[in-house]
Design an enzyme around this catalytic site. Structure first.
Site, mmCIF file in Angstrom:
data_model
loop_
_atom_site.group_PDB
_atom_site.id
_atom_site.type_symbol
_atom_site.label_atom_id
_atom_site.label_comp_id
_atom_site.label_asym_id
_atom_site.label_seq_id
_atom_site.Cartn_x
_atom_site.Cartn_y
_atom_site.Cartn_z
ATOM 1 N N TYR A 142 -27.410 44.188 12.019
ATOM 2 C CA TYR A 142 -26.246 43.550 12.633
ATOM 3 C C TYR A 142 -25.072 44.517 12.550
ATOM 4 O O TYR A 142 -24.585 44.820 11.471
ATOM 5 C CB TYR A 142 -25.944 42.257 11.883
ATOM 6 C CG TYR A 142 -24.876 41.366 12.478
ATOM 7 C CD1 TYR A 142 -24.323 41.604 13.735
ATOM 8 C CD2 TYR A 142 -24.447 40.247 11.785
ATOM 9 C CE1 TYR A 142 -23.363 40.769 14.269
ATOM 10 C CE2 TYR A 142 -23.478 39.390 12.311
ATOM 11 C CZ TYR A 142 -22.940 39.665 13.545
ATOM 12 O OH TYR A 142 -21.983 38.836 14.069
ATOM 13 N N LYS A 171 -28.313 43.530 16.705
ATOM 14 C CA LYS A 171 -27.278 42.805 17.435
ATOM 15 C C LYS A 171 -26.041 43.678 17.431
ATOM 16 O O LYS A 171 -25.502 44.017 16.366
ATOM 17 C CB LYS A 171 -26.986 41.457 16.784
ATOM 18 C CG LYS A 171 -25.841 40.653 17.430
ATOM 19 C CD LYS A 171 -25.631 39.333 16.673
ATOM 20 C CE LYS A 171 -24.661 38.401 17.376
ATOM 21 N NZ LYS A 171 -23.256 38.845 17.333
#
Length: 308
Positions: A142, A171
């Site tokens: 992330y 992400k």
């Protein structure tokens, strides 16, 4: 280990009552509206889920409740991903084990940010590899500089991590379309899924070979995201770009009226469940007190959402 399937995912907000305890009725209503809107999966305890404000027991309970709500209402195909970011490697490993026990299939891992001067590229690689080695389910990287003291992992670091057998995606909430394109054009999405972390990059990311998006505005507009994804897959790019432009304006507007508190206030106002309450130090938002162009853009998109 397999990557999450392509599509659009939601970092779901978590509703509280005035005493800052879980509002399970509103959480359930939100989960079901998202599932009915066609989301591919729900990210529990992403940045919009107030993960850092929860105890370990609360984090595990939120994951379990999400999975059970989906399963008991016929949405067994909707994935549950868990955010497991923490400030130590040891705690992050523990949260990954908890996530599997509670029903998640993948975890999303933030880079620790308490000591940014010590987070050299070598230490970042070591952290994510050690977590992935220990995690009983696949991990994803992330990258969100806003919540990691400005740390912005470049495409070389993420590409190196992508070679780990238990690191299956990323992400990118940094909003860097060039980084997304470099990674998505290097790895098959079935092996390493690259997701845009913002709705205003959804279609642009898909056109750059992303696996889709994991974005805050899906909390409010899941059917709009579903329609863009459908148009893209049918090759109707001009129509998709027109809708994406409208979504981009609404996504910007949502971010200007109070972040997590704003999303909750909009849900309460327009979908009839939830409340404005957030855990401090976040601030709640009084939607009826808001005025101006941002509210207009949001309400235009809500009208479209309800028409789909």
């Amino acid at each position: 280990m397999s990557a999450p399937p392509q599509g659009f995912y939601v970092p779901a907000v978590l509703f509280f009552d005035e005493a800052e305890e879980f509002d399970f009725a509103s959480i359930k209503a939100h989960i079901l509206r998202l599932a009915e809107g066609g989301v591919t999966g729900i990210l529990v305890q992403g940045s919009n889920g107030e993960a850092q404000h929860l105890s370990h027991e609360e984090r595990k309970e939120a994951i379990r409740f999400t999975r059970e709500t989906l399963d008991s209402n016929g949405f067994q195909n909707v994935l549950v991903i868990a955010g497991t970011g923490a400030q130590s490697t040891r705690e992050t490993k523990k949260l990954c084990v908890d996530a599997k026990e509670a029903g998640a299939t993948h975890v999303l891992v933030l880079t620790p940010s308490t000591w940014p001067p010590q987070m050299s590229p070598e230490n970042i690689l070591r952290f994510h590899r050690e977590v992935a080695d220990a995690s009983p389910i696949p991990t994803m990287v992330y990258n969100f500089p806003v919540v990691t003291a400005g740390q912005d992992l470049d495409s070389d670091i993420i590409a190196t991590l992508a070679q780990h057998p238990n690191i299956v995606g990323t992400k990118l909430s940094c909003g860097n379309i060039g980084k997304l394109h470099r990674l998505a054009s290097t790895f098959p999405a079935s092996e390493f899924a690259v997701f845009a972390g913002r709705s205003d990059l959804f279609l642009q990311g898909l056109m750059s070979r992303s696996a889709g998006t994991i974005a805050a505005s899906v909390n409010l507009f899941p059917k709009v995201h579903r329609e863009i994804y459908k148009l893209f897959r049918e090759g109707r790019i001009a129509e998709a770009m027109e809708l994406q432009a409208q979504l981009g304006h609404a996504d910007w507007a949502v971010g200007r009226i109070g972040g997590i508190g704003g999303i909750k206030a909009i849900a309460q106002k327009h979908f009839g469940y939830g409340g404005k309450w957030v855990r401090g130090p976040l601030k709640h938002v009084e939607y009826d007190a808001l005025t101006g162009k941002h509210v207009q853009k949001i309400e235009e998109m809500i009208k479209l959402e309800k028409s789909l």
